[in-house]
Design a protein around this motif. Structure first.
Motif, PDB file in Angstrom:
ATOM      1  N   ARG A   1       0.803  -0.900   0.202  1.00 49.45           N
ATOM      2  CA  ARG A   1       0.271  -0.248   0.253  1.00 49.45           C
ATOM      3  C   ARG A   1       1.431   1.264  -0.254  1.00 49.45           C
ATOM      4  O   ARG A   1       0.541   1.995  -0.738  1.00 49.45           O
TER       5      ARG A   1
ATOM      6  N   SER B   1       2.562   2.077  -3.148  1.00 45.94           N
ATOM      7  CA  SER B   1       1.221   2.288  -4.024  1.00 45.94           C
ATOM      8  C   SER B   1       0.785   4.261  -4.798  1.00 45.94           C
ATOM      9  O   SER B   1       0.447   4.710  -5.002  1.00 45.94           O
ATOM     10  N   LEU B   2       1.517   4.700  -2.932  1.00 47.90           N
ATOM     11  CA  LEU B   2       1.909   6.074  -2.275  1.00 47.90           C
ATOM     12  C   LEU B   2       2.216   6.973  -3.657  1.00 47.90           C
ATOM     13  O   LEU B   2       3.430   6.986  -4.223  1.00 47.90           O
TER      14      LEU B   2
ATOM     15  N   GLU C   1       2.123  12.295  -1.664  1.00 49.80           N
ATOM     16  CA  GLU C   1       1.705  12.176  -1.454  1.00 49.80           C
ATOM     17  C   GLU C   1       2.410  11.293   0.157  1.00 49.80           C
ATOM     18  O   GLU C   1       1.803  11.657   1.521  1.00 49.80           O
TER      19      GLU C   1
ATOM     20  N   ARG D   1      -6.530  11.205   0.358  1.00 52.07           N
ATOM     21  CA  ARG D   1      -5.886  10.364  -1.018  1.00 52.07           C
ATOM     22  C   ARG D   1      -4.540   9.271  -0.344  1.00 52.07           C
ATOM     23  O   ARG D   1      -5.281   8.365  -0.356  1.00 52.07           O
ATOM     24  N   ALA D   2      -4.315   9.452   0.394  1.00 51.40           N
ATOM     25  CA  ALA D   2      -3.045   9.248   1.171  1.00 51.40           C
ATOM     26  C   ALA D   2      -3.604   7.471   2.124  1.00 51.40           C
ATOM     27  O   ALA D   2      -3.116   6.255   2.088  1.00 51.40           O
TER      28      ALA D   2
ATOM     29  N   GLU E   1      -6.987   6.747   2.489  1.00 49.48           N
ATOM     30  CA  GLU E   1      -7.553   5.959   1.425  1.00 49.48           C
ATOM     31  C   GLU E   1      -7.050   4.833   1.320  1.00 49.48           C
ATOM     32  O   GLU E   1      -7.066   3.618   1.586  1.00 49.48           O
ATOM     33  N   LYS E   2      -5.577   5.435   0.380  1.00 48.87           N
ATOM     34  CA  LYS E   2      -4.798   4.064  -0.535  1.00 48.87           C
ATOM     35  C   LYS E   2      -4.322   3.280   0.890  1.00 48.87           C
ATOM     36  O   LYS E   2      -4.113   1.690   0.372  1.00 48.87           O
TER      37      LYS E   2
ATOM     38  N   ASN F   1      -5.637   2.572   3.398  1.00 47.65           N
ATOM     39  CA  ASN F   1      -6.926   1.687   3.949  1.00 47.65           C
ATOM     40  C   ASN F   1      -6.480   2.289   5.641  1.00 47.65           C
ATOM     41  O   ASN F   1      -6.742   0.846   6.403  1.00 47.65           O
TER      42      ASN F   1
END
Lengths: 210, 609
Positions: A140, A143-144, A148, A181-182, A184-185, A187
């Motif tokens: 995860r 993916s930032l 972010e 957004r971070a 969210e990514k 979780n």
């Protein structure tokens, strides 16, 4: 045959001992794999399963204690239960210091061995689970976007959005977008959650610039 | 042949004759004295002594001769041709030089002795007849060939005797005034005898007056002057010699006293007649306390006195060495090495012992420590080896045991379970049986390994074994100050056995006894006895320790049972097995007031291995 849930490796140069141990452990419904020497064990491919190693100390070639050291060097974190026909205190201390789960003197009580195996497998299972969780988190985090990650690092270090905006030279709203957004990514359900994750990932913190 | 009546009748003045003999004796004494000095001196000093000695001795002999001639009175006036007189003196000096040279050599073989005496005899005879040729009187001198030959032979004979005497007496250690005086008298008389034989060989026939050029007459005053001068020269020689001797003795004594060694001399039986200063300083003994057997009584450690041993060594007459403790002035004892060499006379009898005493205490102590260290090491090695063996046995036996226990447990678990089939127990039970067999095979293999050297059985004398063990353990006895008593019955029957194993048993029992005895106050006492019993021999080892608690008496032969903090509990157990394999019995006979262990060995070969 279905995929086993866990596996016990036994390294002992005595075939009788190997066979008896296999029978005993097998009776508990555990998968057992036998080896006559440390070399044989090192040459085998270890399955990605919770496992533990029942290891004799006196072995031809590489000794049990030596194998323990080699595994540690190779970062193979398999819990080890030592069994020996002539243990002394020095040996025990060395083995335990190097992280052995148990040190049993032959002939051992069957329950002691089984308890040790359960304990070892439990330990390995936990370790594996944590490693799996960590792997997810790392995915995860990977993916930032760079921006972010920067914002997350500054958030974790305790800065307010306004301060972050000043530091990275962006509008406060832009920072808010990056942050949500971070979250969210990653979780993350809360800021505390995010902080916990970042700490587990051991991301180096960014020092606020004043 | 000239008839005697035609010759001039000469007469002797006997008081003059006596004086000449005295001079001969004095000259001989000086010669013997000088021979000693020449022998003792080396290189240039030796040459000086030889030259001066030859001159003094030559003058002495010549004076005697001249005096003898003057003692002879002829009815006509006699004058002397002085150059010839001088020549005769020179010959005397040369003859003396030969004599001193030969007598002072370190060896004199018969050829040398004979050559020397011929030269010397010829010299003396030459001197005599040259001296006679110096006579100037109204007569011609005729010689009787027989008597001349006789006198020359006498001169040679006398020279031989003189040389032998001088050679014998030159060693100043054998120096004694009476002996030397006796020898000098014999020599002096011999010289005189030769001289007067030579005189008798001559007869004087009246003739025309002689050629008196270079001739002098000797007035009575001159006569005495010759004698006095000769005596002064001889006296000077003897005095110089004695001063020199004293000086060299002082020098020697200084050397001996300052030498970093204890030096002594002893009479043939070993009683001391000289102890150097260092010896006296170390022991703190006065000269009187050390001489005779005082050195033994006052300086040697009581345990090292063993007078018989010393006397035997001295009586044997061979160079020997002995180690003994000597007491220092402050009362502490140190170990010394005594070395003695005998000095012998011609018959090979010991006349004196010379020796040194060297401090070997540090060396001895180091040796003891080394021996102790070696013993400790051996003990440690034994323990380590035992540990290795135990661990090997543990490993070898524990493997099958592990399999047995694990398989057994598996079976029990199965039996406890709700459902089990007999067939699934077959394999583990078969393995249990196999591993059981294997474990017992391991045991017998180890037994076989230990018994590899099959016990040797020889007919042995148990007393000899006891003696050997006592020698092996001598150090232990000394270290623990054990008072050891050994009572061995003589002529015991021989018993078949393994000497090494039996030694091992005895060492075990004795070491236990030493340990037990040393744990109590007072001197540890150990008694070792051997005796005959009904069917063989028995050996007992008794100690003065606290004995063995009644509760433990029944367990002491058990393997791994020990009362010692560091014991492994195998000694008595192994000993028991050894005696058992010899067909005998090891037992504890008494446990109170010190333990008494006893073992029997049958003599009839009943032992089984």
């Amino acid at each position: 045959m279905s995929e086993p849930e866990s596996i016990v490796f036994v390294v002992d140069d005595d075939p009788s001992v190997r066979s008896a141990i296999k029978r005993l452990i097998g009776s508990m419904g555990l998968q057992v794999e036998l080896f006559g020497s440390a070399q044989e064990f090192l040459a085998s491919k270890l399955p990605n399963l919770p496992s533990c190693l029942v290891l004799d100390i006196r072995l031809p070639g590489i000794s049990g204690l030596n194998l323990q050291r080699q595994l540690a060097h190779a970062n193979i974190q398999i819990p080890i239960i030592f069994i020996t026909a002539h243990g002394d205190i020095t040996m025990t201390v060395r083995a335990m210091k190097a992280g052995a789960v148990e040190f049993l003197t032959k002939p051992f009580r069957d329950q002691d061995l089984l308890d040790a195996i359960q304990h070892a497998l439990e330990r390995d299972r936990n370790r594996r689970q944590q490693e799996a969780e960590l792997a997810v988190l790392r995915d995860r985090f990977d993916s930032l976007s760079p921006r972010e990650r920067e914002v997350v690092a500054l958030v974790v270090s305790g800065m307010l959005n306004k301060q972050i905006a000043a530091q990275i030279g962006a509008a406060e709203n832009t920072v808010k977008v990056h942050r949500s957004r971070a979250m969210e990514k990653m979780n993350a359900t809360s800021l505390a959650d995010l902080i916990k994750m970042i700490l587990r990932l051991q991301v180096p913190p960014i020092e606020p610039v004043n | 042949m000239i008839s005697a009546s035609a010759a001039l009748a000469g007469s002797y003045d006997y008081s003059e004759v006596a004086r000449s003999v005295v001079i001969a004796i004095v000259a001989s004494y000086a010669a013997l004295d000088l021979a000693g000095r020449v022998t003792a001196a080396r290189s240039r000093v030796r040459f000086a002594w030889l030259s001066c000695g030859a001159i003094a001795m030559g003058i002495g002999i010549w004076a005697m001769h001249f005096k003898g001639m003057l003692a002879f009175h002829l009815p006509v006036p006699v004058e002397y041709h002085w150059p010839t007189v001088l020549a005769s003196l020179l010959v005397a000096v040369l003859a003396s030089a030969v004599a001193l040279y030969v007598a002072s050599r370190h060896k004199m073989d018969p050829v040398e002795a004979l050559t020397g005496s011929i030269l010397m005899g010829a010299g003396i005879a030459g001197m005599h007849y040259i001296g006679m040729a110096a006579m100037r009187l109204q007569a011609s001198t005729q010689y009787s060939p027989l008597l001349v030959t006789c006198s020359i032979l006498l001169a040679i004979l006398f020279s031989l005797i003189a040389l032998l005497m001088a050679f014998d007496l030159r060693e100043e250690t054998r120096w004694s005034v009476p002996r030397r005086l006796g020898s000098a008298t014999v020599m002096g008389v011999a010289v005189s005898a030769m001289h007067y034989t030579g005189m008798a060989a001559a007869s004087f026939i009246p003739a025309s007056p002689p050629d008196l050029s270079h001739a002098v007459s000797i007035p009575p005053v001159g006569n005495s002057a010759v004698v006095i001068a000769a005596l002064i020269v001889l006296l000077a020689a003897v005095t110089t010699s004695s001063v020199d001797r004293r000086q060299s003795e002082d020098r020697l004594r200084l050397v001996i006293d300052t030498l970093p060694a204890m030096v002594w001399s002893k009479s043939p039986d070993g009683s001391a007649d000289f102890l150097n200063q260092r010896f006296r300083e170390f022991t703190g003994l006065s000269v009187e306390d050390g001489l005779g057997w005082g050195w033994m009584k006052n300086a040697v450690h009581p345990e090292d006195r063993a007078q018989e041993e010393w006397r035997t060594a001295f009586a044997a007459g061979q160079p020997f060495e002995k180690e003994a403790r000597l007491r220092r002035a402050d009362g502490t004892y140190r170990w010394f090495l005594l070395r003695a060499v005998p000095q012998r006379d011609e018959q090979g009898r010991v006349v004196k012992w010379y020796g040194t005493t060297t401090d070997i205490d540090d060396r001895k102590r180091a040796e003891d420590e080394l021996r102790q260290a070696q013993e400790d090491l051996a003990r440690v090695t034994r323990v380590v080896a035992m540990g290795e063996l135990a661990s090997a046995i543990a490993h070898e036996v524990n493997q099958p045991l592990t399999a047995i226990v694990t398989n057994g447990n598996f079976c029990l678990r199965r039996l406890d379970g709700a459902t089990w089939k007999p067939d699934e127990l077959r394999a583990p039970i078969e393995e249990i049986v196999n591993d059981g067999t294997r474990a017992s095979a391991v045991i017998s293999r180890i037994r076989g390994l230990l018994m590899k050297e099959s016990p040797t059985r020889t007919e042995l004398d148990i007393n000899q074994i006891i003696q050997e063990v006592n020698i092996l353990l001598r150090n232990e006895f000394t270290r623990n100050r054990v008072s050891l008593r050994i009572e061995l019955e003589p002529d015991l029957p021989r018993v078949p056995g393994d000497p090494v194993q039996l030694q091992q048993v005895l060492i075990n029992l004795i070491m236990n006894a030493i340990e037990a005895s040393s744990s109590t106050n007072g001197t540890p006492k150990i008694l070792i006895r051997s005796a005959r019993n009904r069917d063989g021999v028995l050996v007992q080892v008794q100690d003065s320790g606290p004995g063995i608690e009644p509760a433990l008496v029944n367990r002491i032969f058990e393997p791994f049972f020990t009362t010692k903090p560091k014991g492994i509990g195998m000694g008595l157990s192994i000993s028991y097995s050894i005696i058992e394999s010899h067909g005998g019995q090891l037992s504890l006979e008494s446990a109170s007031q010190g333990a008494l262990f006893q073992f029997t060995l049958p003599a009839n070969g009943a032992g089984v291995s």
